[in-house]
Design a protein around this motif. Sequence first.
Motif, PDB file in Angstrom:
ATOM      1  N   ARG A  62       0.812  -1.229   0.000  1.00 35.98           N
ATOM      2  CA  ARG A  62       0.000   0.000   0.000  1.00 35.98           C
ATOM      3  C   ARG A  62       0.835   1.264   0.000  1.00 35.98           C
ATOM      4  O   ARG A  62       0.553   2.202  -0.757  1.00 35.98           O
ATOM      5  CB  ARG A  62      -0.957  -0.003   1.187  1.00 35.98           C
ATOM      6  CG  ARG A  62      -2.081  -1.037   1.022  1.00 35.98           C
ATOM      7  CD  ARG A  62      -2.974  -1.072   2.216  1.00 35.98           C
ATOM      8  NE  ARG A  62      -2.244  -1.716   3.314  1.00 35.98           N
ATOM      9  CZ  ARG A  62      -2.789  -2.076   4.456  1.00 35.98           C
ATOM     10  NH1 ARG A  62      -4.068  -1.860   4.681  1.00 35.98           N
ATOM     11  NH2 ARG A  62      -2.068  -2.668   5.383  1.00 35.98           N
ATOM     12  N   ALA A  63       1.884   1.306   0.802  1.00 33.62           N
ATOM     13  CA  ALA A  63       2.718   2.521   0.856  1.00 33.62           C
ATOM     14  C   ALA A  63       3.419   2.753  -0.482  1.00 33.62           C
ATOM     15  O   ALA A  63       3.513   3.893  -0.954  1.00 33.62           O
ATOM     16  CB  ALA A  63       3.735   2.407   1.981  1.00 33.62           C
ATOM     17  N   ALA A  64       3.886   1.699  -1.101  1.00 32.76           N
ATOM     18  CA  ALA A  64       4.562   1.834  -2.393  1.00 32.76           C
ATOM     19  C   ALA A  64       3.587   2.306  -3.467  1.00 32.76           C
ATOM     20  O   ALA A  64       3.916   3.188  -4.274  1.00 32.76           O
ATOM     21  CB  ALA A  64       5.200   0.507  -2.793  1.00 32.76           C
ATOM     22  N   VAL A  68       3.805   5.824  -5.610  1.00 33.29           N
ATOM     23  CA  VAL A  68       3.809   5.836  -7.080  1.00 33.29           C
ATOM     24  C   VAL A  68       2.651   6.691  -7.585  1.00 33.29           C
ATOM     25  O   VAL A  68       2.810   7.497  -8.501  1.00 33.29           O
ATOM     26  CB  VAL A  68       3.755   4.409  -7.653  1.00 33.29           C
ATOM     27  CG1 VAL A  68       3.509   4.421  -9.150  1.00 33.29           C
ATOM     28  CG2 VAL A  68       5.036   3.663  -7.327  1.00 33.29           C
ATOM     29  N   ALA A  69       1.478   6.522  -6.977  1.00 27.40           N
ATOM     30  CA  ALA A  69       0.305   7.293  -7.400  1.00 27.40           C
ATOM     31  C   ALA A  69       0.516   8.793  -7.163  1.00 27.40           C
ATOM     32  O   ALA A  69       0.146   9.621  -8.009  1.00 27.40           O
ATOM     33  CB  ALA A  69      -0.933   6.816  -6.642  1.00 27.40           C
ATOM     34  N   ALA A  70       1.164   9.134  -6.050  1.00 29.07           N
ATOM     35  CA  ALA A  70       1.406  10.545  -5.743  1.00 29.07           C
ATOM     36  C   ALA A  70       2.421  11.143  -6.717  1.00 29.07           C
ATOM     37  O   ALA A  70       2.330  12.327  -7.073  1.00 29.07           O
ATOM     38  CB  ALA A  70       1.913  10.693  -4.317  1.00 29.07           C
TER      39      ALA A  70
END
Length: 71
Positions: A62-64, A68-70
Amino acid sequence: MRTEVSSGDGHDLRHHGDAEVRDDGSALVDLAVNVRADTPPAWLRDRIAESLASLAAYPDGRAARAAVAAR
């Protein structure tokens, strides 16, 4: 007995980089091969031992994905 295999331009294709740093006291360091003769230092052995309990855990992505999305 090891025979030299030439590439046609005089380079020994069986030469391995660790031969440059093994047994002769050479000052060369070949970072392309692992030629470390000693065991890992205590701090690294401790870090590896501490990580053994979580080896079977499936990673949480989830953090990765959020990073990436940000981006």
